[in-house]
Every structure is written in C-alpha cells, then in structure tokens.
Design a protein around this motif. Sequence first.
Motif, PDB file in Angstrom:
ATOM      1  N   ARG A 143       0.840  -1.213   0.000  1.00 28.80           N
ATOM      2  CA  ARG A 143       0.000   0.000   0.000  1.00 28.80           C
ATOM      3  C   ARG A 143       0.867   1.251   0.000  1.00 28.80           C
ATOM      4  NH1 ARG A 143      -3.077  -3.345   3.588  1.00 28.80           N
ATOM      5  NH2 ARG A 143      -2.084  -2.395   5.417  1.00 28.80           N
ATOM      6  N   LYS A 144       1.989   1.198   0.709  1.00 28.98           N
ATOM      7  CA  LYS A 144       2.862   2.373   0.798  1.00 28.98           C
ATOM      8  C   LYS A 144       3.484   2.726  -0.547  1.00 28.98           C
ATOM      9  CE  LYS A 144       6.692   4.252   3.528  1.00 28.98           C
ATOM     10  NZ  LYS A 144       7.663   4.003   4.618  1.00 28.98           N
ATOM     11  N   VAL A 145       3.857   1.711  -1.322  1.00 31.17           N
ATOM     12  CA  VAL A 145       4.481   1.972  -2.625  1.00 31.17           C
ATOM     13  C   VAL A 145       3.442   2.181  -3.718  1.00 31.17           C
ATOM     14  CG1 VAL A 145       6.550   0.693  -1.987  1.00 31.17           C
ATOM     15  CG2 VAL A 145       4.709  -0.490  -3.199  1.00 31.17           C
ATOM     16  N   GLY A 146       2.152   2.004  -3.383  1.00 31.73           N
ATOM     17  CA  GLY A 146       1.095   2.271  -4.351  1.00 31.73           C
ATOM     18  C   GLY A 146       0.893   1.188  -5.389  1.00 31.73           C
ATOM     19  N   ASP A 147       1.224  -0.047  -5.064  1.00 31.83           N
ATOM     20  CA  ASP A 147       1.014  -1.158  -5.988  1.00 31.83           C
ATOM     21  C   ASP A 147      -0.438  -1.611  -5.872  1.00 31.83           C
ATOM     22  OD1 ASP A 147       0.939  -3.903  -7.063  1.00 31.83           O
ATOM     23  OD2 ASP A 147       3.118  -3.671  -7.221  1.00 31.83           O
TER      24      ASP A 147
END
Length: 694
Positions: A499-503
Amino acid sequence: MKKGLSRRNLFKYMGVGGATAVVAGCEKKPEKLIPMLVPPTDYEYTPQTAYQYMTTCRECDAACGMMVTTREHRAQKAEGNPNHPVNQGALCARGQASLQTLYNPNRHAHPLADGKQIPWEEGMQQFSAIIQAASGAIAYLGKPASGSEGDFVDEWLQAAGGGQRFKFNLLTQKSQAEANKIAFDHADVPEYAFEKAGVVFNFSTDFLENWGNPVENARRFTDMHVYKNGRKNKFIHISPQVSLTGAKADRWIVINPGTEGLVALAIASVIQKENGTYKFLKKYLQAYSPEKVAEATGVSAEILSELAIDAMEHGPLLALGGGNVSATDQSVETLVAVNILNAVSGALNKTILFSDQTAPESSTHQDLTQLISDLNAGKIKLLIVDDSNPVYALPPSMGFLQAMKKVFVVSLASQKSETTHAANLVLPALTAYESWGDAFPRNGVRSIQQPVMSTVNMFDARAREDILLSVAQSVNKKAFSGNSSYLDYLQNIWQKIQRKVGDRRNFDSFWISVLENGGIFEKPKFIRASLNRRVASVKLNDPGMAGSDGLTLLPTTSLLLGDGSGANKPWLQEVPDPMSQIVWDSWMEINPDTAQKLGINDRAIVEVSTPYGSVQATAYYHFGIHRNAIAIPMGQGHQHSGDVADGFGINVMELLPDQMDKAGSLVFVGAKAKLKLINEKSYTVNTDGNARQL
C-alpha cells in the motif's frame, strides 16, 4: 595448523557444500558421506533442472541480494542478485561460502538440554515453563535487525510478559553514526560515492574487507580508480598498517597509531586556510596545523601540506574513517575530524550522501556492559541468544561467560559455537537458506529472504521466529492473533509495504513479483547535510602510543572470517589470506626491522602478552606496518564451534580490555604488547612458501 586433522577428513570437509554433505548423526564426528544430490522425498521437482531463487545474504549487516541455484530442492550455488541495487550481481567470498552453513556437520541436529539430546516437544515445554517462571525478567540478545525481525521480537517480548532486547555485533559502525550525529545531525552512515571522487584519503578503514558494504565499496572504488580518459584518480592510504585495502593504494602515508584524526585536521587546516570556508573553524583548526601535529603523527609538515594540495587540485575528495585500526578511546573524535575534512574540502553532498531515512539499528557494546551487570545482579532470569556468539567475540575481561552462567540460557542457533556450548537449552534453528525474513539496509531497498530449498532432513531444526511464535502462543493465547507462522506475520508487513508503494495488484501477484525480484528496489532519496558548529568543541589529543613502552596491538579484520563467524566454513579456512597467504591459522604482523632488533625470525612462534592476557602466534614479517606496532587478525581461536573452527590460531580478543569509546563501542587499539620468543619454527601453512625456503 592444528594437529590431528587428517588428509582424509580435510577432503571430507572441503567437499561439504560442493558435491556432498556430511550427516551430523548424533552430534558426533561425522563418518558417513551422503550425496548432496539425493533429493527430498516430500517435494515435487523436475530432475536435473536448475532453478534460481532470489533471497538475501545474512553473513553480515550489508544484506546483499543473493541468487541461489538449486536442483532437486538442494541449493548448489550462491551468486549475487543482478537486480539488487546494492551489490548488483556481485557477492563476496563469505556470501558464496554461506552455502556451507546448510550442510555443515557442526549444525545442531536436534534440541539439547544441558548437552543431552531431547525431543522437540520436551524442549518447547522447557522453554514455555522458563518464560512463565521468568515473569518478564527476560533479555533477548541478538544481532541488530535490518528488517521486520526487530519489531517481531519486541512484540514477542511483550507477549511473553516483558523483557528487553539487546543488540550485539562485534564489528559495529556505532562510533561512525555518533560522529555523524555530532557533525551533521544525522545518526546514520552515509553512502560513499567513490565514483564521483577524484582522490580518496583512507584513514585506516578496511572498506574492501569488512567496513560498511565491501561488495558495493569494491564496485564503486573500481569505477573511481580505473584508468580512463587518459587519467587515473588517486587513492592514498593513511594508516599505521597496510591491509588488503591499503595494498590497493597509490601511496601509503605511515602514521603513528591512533593519530588518524590529527592528520585529518592538519589537512583540513591547510584547505580551510586556502578556501576560506567554514570561518567558525579557523581558530579551531589553527591548533592542528601541520607544524603543530607533525611530531605527534610522525608525518612531516611538508607531506601533510602535500596531501592538502592533492585534495584541492584533484578533488572532489572522499575521506574515509573508521574500522578496527583506528578504534581508540578517541574513535568518535577521530571520525568527527574526518567529517570536518570532508566538509571543508567540499565533499559533503557530493561524495558523502545521506539518505532520507530513519537510521537503521546498530549495536553498542556499552549495552552489553549493562546486560552483564543485570545478569550478575540477578535482575534477569532468562537470557535468549540467537545465532550471535558473544562468548567468543567479547573480551574475556568483560566477564560475559561468568555472568551468563548465573541465569537460564536458551540458544536459538543453527551452528555450534562457544555461546551455544554454554547454554542450558539449545533449540536448533534453520539457516537463512531455509527460512523467511527481510532486510531494509537503506532507503529504497527492501529485500526479501525466502527458503530456497527444502530443509535438510538430517537436521531436525525449525525457523527461529516460528519457535518464538509457537512458544508465545502457548503462554499467551492472545499473542500474534491470526498468525500461525512467521510467514503470516511477514506477509502482513509486506501488505502494508504494498500500500505504501502504491502497488494496486492483488497481494498474491505482488508477493510473487517480490519473490521473483528479490524485493522492491526504488531510487534512493538523499537529503542535504551541513556541518554543525559544535564540531569546534570536539577536542582531539595526541594518544602518545608510538613513544610508550611495548608495541601497540592492532586487532585487524579478516576478509574471509569476519568477526569469527566464517571460521566454521572450510572453504574460507582454505582460501589463503590475500596479504600473508596463510591458511587455517593466525599470525602476528611485525615490521622486519623491529623483529630483528628483538631477535625474532620470520615464522617463529612468539608469545604476545598484554595486561589482559597472552597468546602464542606465528611472527609474519610485514614491511607494511609501523615499527612500533604489531597486528593480529580476528576470527580464529575457537574452542566449541566444531572441528573446522576449533583449535586453529588464536583469539586476539583475549588480549583486549573492556574499555569503551564515547559511543559505547569497544576500544580495539590502545593495549601495549610485549613479545617473547618461544620457538624458531612454526607449523604455519602458507601457499607462497616461507623465508626458510629462500
């Protein structure tokens, strides 16, 4: 070399991890060889087909990416992960030899209670009972965590009723981080952009051996030092001893032991006077002009000025400091001095790059002093130790072994060691090749550690984190709710990372890509750093080591054995040391001029004595060492780490005090040694012959 190692057994050990594996049986000396290619029977596989798995090397804190080739679920070759931004497909000798941890006959094959084999069920019952009896008086001693493991152990301690986690690593960069905090307000170790430097000043670091990330350092140093475009950049080694790193230098400036910081400030004073930067340092640096420090450092004012001119004419400069040879009681002050030199020369934010990140965990030896005090005072009832080996690595003068005998000790380790030998309960852990984990060594790098093969069924071991999770849930039903294994815990962490890297993919697809690539790798983010005015209050004194009685002892690091954890791998024992060409042994480097004055011949056996202990070692003539110093490498001298490690060489830590610097790191340099000739001949084996053959 230790007597009693037969030619037959030598070839047995040398085959381990190559084409054969030794069965540990009942922890007795192995006599039966089993082909490594005999596959497990409980896994599906395609015969004669090689598979590559991406994982993380755990031989040191660098956490390089690793690609392991397997056949029939048996790991056969370790190489670097070409996708990994840190090592970019390269891997050091220790990383390649880590394969031997899998098939090492000295792995723990089953749980032990006071040295006797017990079933796993009984071992877990004992572990659970002592946790409940400890009532929170628990200490967990392990290596600094660079990934999710640290938070896991902290949560485990809470679930177990309380306790404290102590971090231990003998070769720590805590002093560097403390000096950076003082100088730049960043308690972190930066990236060193060798390739952007025009000249490198190396103040005793062994950056090609054990300092920082040697694999990355070697790659970037090669880019800097290679001849190209009709020009070759300079590398100058400033140290009382020539290591493998120093042997690559264009010039060696021999200095008195412990004076690296004075030399750095003398060079900085000339540069600051010339370019006029950092005016608040003008008065401070005047006290360290070349003329004022020449006598203390053993380097003439003319040469110090020449070095300053080199830095100004051939820059950008990259000045490196740290490592064992400069680890005096003024280590932090010395590293602050190197930071000042980098700042006034303009290297900061050019060849010295700080990442936008929270500083990774590091160990301080001062915490071990507190742990020992708590053990002696009865404040701790249960001590849990992972694969680290403090009994061997710490100076005996600290009294760690005596203190741990006062409490119940549980060892979660895969290999035999001096520490597991002294433990009450040993629960064998799987190696990094067989278990899950991760590592976040720097900004933008998230590496995964995955099982690359099925477990070696001759060793009845379990994953360390799964042992902890299982016992925590047995004493606390609410512990790690929803997690049946450490893999579950790890995947929850990586769902947050996704979620943090936006995948936006589903997690299964994301997880498969992580395993295929060896992790998630992003472009690092750097922040600008500036020199803090408080550096002008840091005082550096003449240590006076060169003029006092005796010879200054320099405990150096071994490219192959590291802090001693590599000594149980026969591949590493058999590789000749790049400088001395000696195998399976220790030695004492001494300047031939000094040795001849003392009546010591090359390869003679000498007793080395300090106020803290004495050992016997082979004298090795080395012109690359100060006349008032001797050097002994770390890593040998084991007693309970298995046949491959035990009885070879000496442990130089037995000669050192328990003194700390201002960062709480052990002082390696400062003890004065006296020598006594014992025997004109030694049994040292070295591949280039010896002086008696000339």
